[in-house]
Design a protein around this motif. Sequence first.
Motif, short mmCIF file in Angstrom:
data_model
loop_
_atom_site.label_atom_id
_atom_site.label_comp_id
_atom_site.label_asym_id
_atom_site.label_seq_id
_atom_site.Cartn_x
_atom_site.Cartn_y
_atom_site.Cartn_z
N VAL A 9 0.84 -1.20 0.00
CA VAL A 9 0.00 0.00 0.00
C VAL A 9 0.88 1.25 0.00
N ILE A 10 1.90 1.27 0.83
CA ILE A 10 2.80 2.43 0.87
C ILE A 10 3.48 2.63 -0.48
N ASN A 11 3.93 1.57 -1.11
CA ASN A 11 4.57 1.66 -2.42
C ASN A 11 3.61 2.26 -3.45
N ARG A 12 2.39 1.76 -3.46
CA ARG A 12 1.39 2.29 -4.41
C ARG A 12 1.09 3.76 -4.15
N LEU A 13 0.94 4.12 -2.89
CA LEU A 13 0.66 5.52 -2.55
C LEU A 13 1.82 6.44 -2.93
N ASN A 14 3.04 5.96 -2.76
CA ASN A 14 4.20 6.75 -3.18
C ASN A 14 4.20 6.96 -4.69
N ARG A 15 3.84 5.92 -5.44
CA ARG A 15 3.74 6.06 -6.89
C ARG A 15 2.66 7.06 -7.28
N ILE A 16 1.53 6.99 -6.59
CA ILE A 16 0.43 7.92 -6.86
C ILE A 16 0.88 9.35 -6.56
N LEU A 37 -6.32 15.39 -18.11
CA LEU A 37 -7.47 14.59 -17.71
C LEU A 37 -7.16 13.10 -17.75
N THR A 38 -6.41 12.66 -18.72
CA THR A 38 -6.02 11.25 -18.81
C THR A 38 -5.20 10.85 -17.59
N GLN A 39 -4.29 11.72 -17.18
CA GLN A 39 -3.48 11.42 -16.01
C GLN A 39 -4.31 11.46 -14.72
N LEU A 40 -5.27 12.36 -14.66
CA LEU A 40 -6.17 12.39 -13.50
C LEU A 40 -6.98 11.10 -13.39
N GLN A 41 -7.44 10.59 -14.52
CA GLN A 41 -8.16 9.32 -14.52
C GLN A 41 -7.27 8.18 -14.06
N ALA A 42 -6.00 8.21 -14.47
CA ALA A 42 -5.06 7.18 -14.05
C ALA A 42 -4.84 7.22 -12.54
N VAL A 43 -4.74 8.42 -11.97
CA VAL A 43 -4.57 8.56 -10.52
C VAL A 43 -5.81 8.05 -9.80
N ARG A 44 -6.98 8.41 -10.29
CA ARG A 44 -8.22 7.94 -9.67
C ARG A 44 -8.29 6.41 -9.70
N ALA A 45 -7.93 5.81 -10.81
CA ALA A 45 -7.94 4.35 -10.91
C ALA A 45 -6.94 3.73 -9.94
N ALA A 46 -5.76 4.35 -9.82
CA ALA A 46 -4.76 3.84 -8.89
C ALA A 46 -5.24 3.95 -7.44
N LEU A 47 -5.88 5.06 -7.10
CA LEU A 47 -6.43 5.21 -5.76
C LEU A 47 -7.53 4.18 -5.49
N ASN A 48 -8.34 3.90 -6.49
CA ASN A 48 -9.37 2.87 -6.33
C ASN A 48 -8.76 1.51 -6.05
N ARG A 49 -7.64 1.21 -6.72
CA ARG A 49 -6.97 -0.08 -6.47
C ARG A 49 -6.41 -0.13 -5.04
N VAL A 50 -5.84 0.98 -4.57
CA VAL A 50 -5.33 1.02 -3.19
C VAL A 50 -6.49 0.87 -2.21
N GLU A 51 -7.59 1.57 -2.48
CA GLU A 51 -8.75 1.46 -1.61
C GLU A 51 -9.25 0.02 -1.53
N SER A 52 -9.29 -0.65 -2.67
CA SER A 52 -9.73 -2.05 -2.69
C SER A 52 -8.79 -2.94 -1.88
N GLU A 53 -7.50 -2.69 -2.00
CA GLU A 53 -6.51 -3.49 -1.26
C GLU A 53 -6.68 -3.28 0.25
N VAL A 54 -6.86 -2.03 0.67
CA VAL A 54 -7.03 -1.75 2.10
C VAL A 54 -8.35 -2.34 2.60
N LEU A 55 -9.40 -2.23 1.82
CA LEU A 55 -10.68 -2.81 2.21
C LEU A 55 -10.58 -4.33 2.33
#
Length: 91
Positions: A9-16, A37-55
């Motif tokens: 999770v820390i690694n992913r958040l650092n990348r984000i 906007l494309t990069q913003l969508q990529a960040v949102r998708a990455a945050l969603n993956r982190v959220e899923s992992e934490v959940l």
Amino acid sequence: MQVETKPKVINRLNRIEGQVRGIVRMVEDDRYCVDVLTQLQAVRAALNRVESEVLKDHLDHCVMGAMTGDDMADRKAKASELIELLGRATR
């Protein structure tokens, strides 16, 4: 959080964080809006993956521990937390 989940999770958040800094530079450099906007969508998708992992970690570790334990108050508290969390996610 489980020991094996935390570094991932820390690694992913650092990348984000790096991605967000890159977006700031793009805005400062007046890059094309669609590229930003494309990069913003990529960040949102990455945050969603982190959220899923934490959940998932929370369900596997905290909630499962409460549900298999003997403390009824803890069971109810974990169930209430999940209901509230999922309610916020749908807003």
